[in-house]
Design a protein around this motif. Structure first.
Motif, short mmCIF file in Angstrom:
data_model
loop_
_atom_site.label_atom_id
_atom_site.label_comp_id
_atom_site.label_asym_id
_atom_site.label_seq_id
_atom_site.Cartn_x
_atom_site.Cartn_y
_atom_site.Cartn_z
N TYR A 411 17.34 83.66 36.35
CA TYR A 411 17.93 83.60 37.69
C TYR A 411 16.87 83.77 38.77
N PHE A 412 15.81 84.52 38.43
CA PHE A 412 14.73 84.77 39.40
C PHE A 412 13.46 85.08 38.61
N ARG A 413 12.31 84.98 39.29
CA ARG A 413 11.04 85.31 38.64
C ARG A 413 10.22 86.13 39.61
N LEU A 414 9.76 87.28 39.14
CA LEU A 414 8.96 88.14 40.02
C LEU A 414 7.56 87.57 40.19
N GLU A 415 7.12 87.54 41.44
CA GLU A 415 5.71 87.23 41.66
C GLU A 415 4.94 88.55 41.75
N SER A 416 5.36 89.41 42.67
CA SER A 416 4.70 90.71 42.78
C SER A 416 5.58 91.68 43.57
N TYR A 417 5.24 92.94 43.44
CA TYR A 417 5.89 93.93 44.31
C TYR A 417 4.86 94.96 44.73
N ARG A 418 5.18 95.69 45.78
CA ARG A 418 4.29 96.75 46.25
C ARG A 418 5.16 97.87 46.77
N THR A 419 4.80 99.10 46.45
CA THR A 419 5.55 100.23 47.02
C THR A 419 4.56 101.18 47.69
N ILE A 420 5.04 101.80 48.73
CA ILE A 420 4.23 102.78 49.45
C ILE A 420 5.09 104.03 49.63
N VAL A 421 4.50 105.16 49.32
CA VAL A 421 5.19 106.42 49.59
C VAL A 421 4.34 107.19 50.58
N GLU A 422 4.96 107.60 51.66
CA GLU A 422 4.22 108.30 52.69
C GLU A 422 4.82 109.68 52.92
N THR A 434 7.90 96.08 49.14
CA THR A 434 7.97 94.64 49.40
C THR A 434 8.06 93.95 48.04
N VAL A 435 8.98 93.00 47.93
CA VAL A 435 9.12 92.24 46.69
C VAL A 435 8.96 90.76 47.01
N LYS A 436 8.13 90.08 46.21
CA LYS A 436 8.01 88.62 46.32
C LYS A 436 8.56 88.03 45.03
N VAL A 437 9.51 87.15 45.19
CA VAL A 437 10.24 86.69 44.02
C VAL A 437 10.59 85.21 44.19
N TRP A 438 10.67 84.49 43.09
CA TRP A 438 11.04 83.07 43.12
C TRP A 438 12.45 82.88 42.60
N VAL A 439 13.24 82.11 43.34
CA VAL A 439 14.54 81.66 42.82
C VAL A 439 14.44 80.14 42.79
N ASP A 440 14.49 79.57 41.59
CA ASP A 440 14.16 78.16 41.39
C ASP A 440 12.77 77.91 41.99
N ARG A 462 17.01 93.21 46.66
CA ARG A 462 18.30 92.73 47.16
C ARG A 462 18.12 91.95 48.47
N ALA A 463 17.25 92.51 49.34
CA ALA A 463 17.01 91.83 50.62
C ALA A 463 16.40 90.45 50.39
N ALA A 464 15.52 90.36 49.39
CA ALA A 464 14.86 89.08 49.14
C ALA A 464 15.84 88.03 48.64
N VAL A 465 16.72 88.39 47.71
CA VAL A 465 17.52 87.37 47.02
C VAL A 465 18.97 87.24 47.52
N CYS A 466 19.40 88.13 48.44
CA CYS A 466 20.84 88.20 48.72
C CYS A 466 21.43 86.89 49.23
N ASP A 467 20.64 86.07 49.93
CA ASP A 467 21.20 84.79 50.39
C ASP A 467 21.36 83.79 49.25
N ARG A 468 20.38 83.79 48.35
CA ARG A 468 20.43 82.82 47.25
C ARG A 468 21.31 83.31 46.10
N LEU A 469 21.34 84.62 45.87
CA LEU A 469 22.11 85.20 44.76
C LEU A 469 23.05 86.29 45.31
#
Ligand SMILES: [Zn+2]
Length: 545
Positions: A411-422, A434-440, A462-469
């Protein structure tokens, strides 16, 4: 099927007991449960699908929420198809006129066809709590019921602390029941309000009361679970002459809870042969139990009898081939009868036959494809070696089988993610991801904030894919467990994350392992999303058909 039916001692066809649900009144006394009026209306509609005779909505007049519930119910917002809505309240105050008593007026204003009235039956409570004379309590019971009857209500009478009262003064406790019956109550309900009774005592008392009164009035029971015997006490009551039983969904209630209707229903139907609900109704039991729990924001108990996620989960191992031939040898009922299903737990001990059987459970035929089965087995062994466990992660196992058999849809393929804790100067902790992900062939980027990095990662995905999925919005990660595997390695240890997810319909478990807790969490989340998206797609397809 190994269903044991213990016939009742009475001659003739068995009398089917009446089920009375008090989830919305007594159940909501449980610590931590707070329902909006909207929630209460939804729970009532859900329970109604089970086919119980009565649903108690609350105590009108005792709090504004319950008053509003009955008002909205009466206005047509709640149309029960099968159950009768009941209002609960107390007998009039001592030395007062019933026709002006505020509690009784609120009960009449609730405008229900049936009312459940509670009154004292233990002389000590009459003295200490009511501060009145035993004779006045009898008059309170009689005149309150008479008023409600004169106004055309069906009346059930809850005899509070009956078992304690009967032990203290059996004649007085019986006199209270007599007063209720003579004034027109159609059912007198013996309450173990403290929940301290054991089955042998309940059996004696119910049999005695039924022997004296059952020809004139229906006998009911309402028991609490303080000795962990509420279901057992309810069952022996039915076997001793009670014809009405009260309880709550999932056994919720004050202190240790009430008698659990979710266990009582199949016990009565499948073990005692009393058709309290139809076969079709009982197939909704698991769903209804879980939906009610979700609305109450309670995690369904995985080990609950009949409806728990683990209620029919088998560690296959040595018995697997026999289990494949005769599942009934290893479980007390067919799980489908209560809407649950058999689950096989896959472990290192698993052989080929477990994999084949597990595939069959998932609707995949592995028997024919020996090579695929071997590949799955190899993968399971390799992954278990690095710390995976599939016993509690069905959904991850299913994805693995699908991947090895060419049935995996991406359904999706992860390209990369990054997390920051401050950690800010004022001590506040903020996590961003931040999540970078491919849908098709579309590249999507989402950002999220959360109370920790895993939460932020979930929000970002969820923010990345919510429109497509858009189906991801229905998915909830309901439980998150972290375990450190090789404790000796300190902060460099391997971490195993188990996630339980739900979409309100089903629930599924996934696993992720890594030396980094965020990566282990992501793997478990990735499997959770994939499974949720597949289930949503299958459901959409089924509903189109
Ligand atoms: Zn109670």
């Amino acid at each position: 099927m190994p269903v044991t039916t213990e016939p009742l001692s009475q001659a003739g066809p068995p009398i089917i007991p009446t089920l009375y649900d008090t989830t919305l009144r007594d159940g909501t006394q449980q610590e931590g449960i707070s329902l909006t009026v909207e929630d209460k209306l939804r729970v009532a509609r859900t329970i109604d699908t089970l086919g119980v005779a009565f649903i108690e909505g609350g105590w009108p007049g005792a709090n504004p929420k319950d008053t509003e519930f009955f008002k909205r119910a009466a206005s047509g917002e709640l149309v029960l198809q099968r159950a009768m809505l009941t209002a609960f309240g107390m007998t009039r105050r001592p030395n007062a006129d019933p026709s002006t008593d505020p509690t009784l007026q609120a009960l009449l204003a609730a405008d229900t066809a049936a009312v459940c009235l509670v009154g004292k039956s233990d002389p000590l409570h009459v003295d200490v709590a009511l501060r009145t004379r035993p004779a006045e309590n009898l008059a309170m019971v009689a005149s309150s019921i008479a008023l409600l009857r004169a106004e055309g209500r069906r009346v059930l009478f809850d005899a509070e602390h009956f078992f304690d009262g009967y032990t203290r003064d059996p004649d007085y406790a019986l006199a209270v029941l007599e007063a209720a019956a003579q004034s027109g109550a159609e059912c007198v309900v013996l309450c173990d309000t403290n929940g301290g009774a054991l089955p042998n005592r309940v059996q004696q008392v119910v049999a005695r009361v039924a022997g004296l009164l059952a020809d004139r009035v229906e006998i009911g029971v309402h028991v609490h679970n303080d000795t962990d015997c509420a279901v057992a006490n309810s069952l022996v009551s039915i076997q001793s002459g009670a014809r009405h039983v009260q309880g709550t969904m999932n056994g919720i209630g004050e202190r240790c809870g009430n008698a659990n209707l979710v266990s009582l229903i199949p016990n009565l139907k499948l073990k005692l042969g009393l058709n309290v609900v139809s076969d079709d109704d009982m197939r909704r039991l698991t769903h209804v139990a879980h939906e009610v729990a979700e609305v109450m924001n309670l995690t369904p108990n995985g080990h609950a009898p009949y409806v728990g996620h683990a209620a029919f989960a088998h560690k296959a191992g040595l018995h697997v081939s026999a289990l494949a031939r005769r599942a009934d040898l290893y479980q007390h009922i067919e799980p489908e009868r209560v809407g649950n299903s058999l689950r096989l737990l896959v472990s290192e001990l698993a052989g080929r036959s477990t994999i084949v059987l597990k595939g069959r459970e998932l609707g995949l035929d592995l028997e024919a494809d020996r090579q695929a089965t071997d590949r799955v087995l190899e993968r399971v062994k390799d992954l278990e070696h690095v710390g995976y466990t599939f016993e509690a992660a069905d959904a991850s196992f299913e994805l693995l089988v699908r991947a090895e058999t060419g049935l995996l849809r991406e359904y999706f393929r992860l390209e990369s993610y990054r997390t920051i804790v401050e950690r800010r100067e004022d001590g506040q902790i903020v996590a961003e991801a931040t999540v970078k992900v491919w849908v098709d062939d579309e590249r999507l980027i989402g950002t999220g904030e959360g109370n920790g990095p895993v939460d932020a990662l979930d929000q970002a995905f969820r923010a990345a894919v919510c429109d497509r999925l858009p189906q991801v919005t229905d998915l909830n990660l309901s439980d998150y467990k972290v375990r450190i595997l090789d404790q000796g390695a300190g902060t460099g240890a391997t971490t195993r994350v188990l996630i339980q997810s739900t979409d309100g319909e089903g629930e599924w478990d996934t696993v992720g392992v890594s030396s980094n807790v965020i990566e282990a969490s992501w793997k478990a989340m990735e499997d959770a999303y994939s499974t949720g998206l597949r289930l949503a797609t299958e459901r959409d397809r089924a509903s189109v058909r």
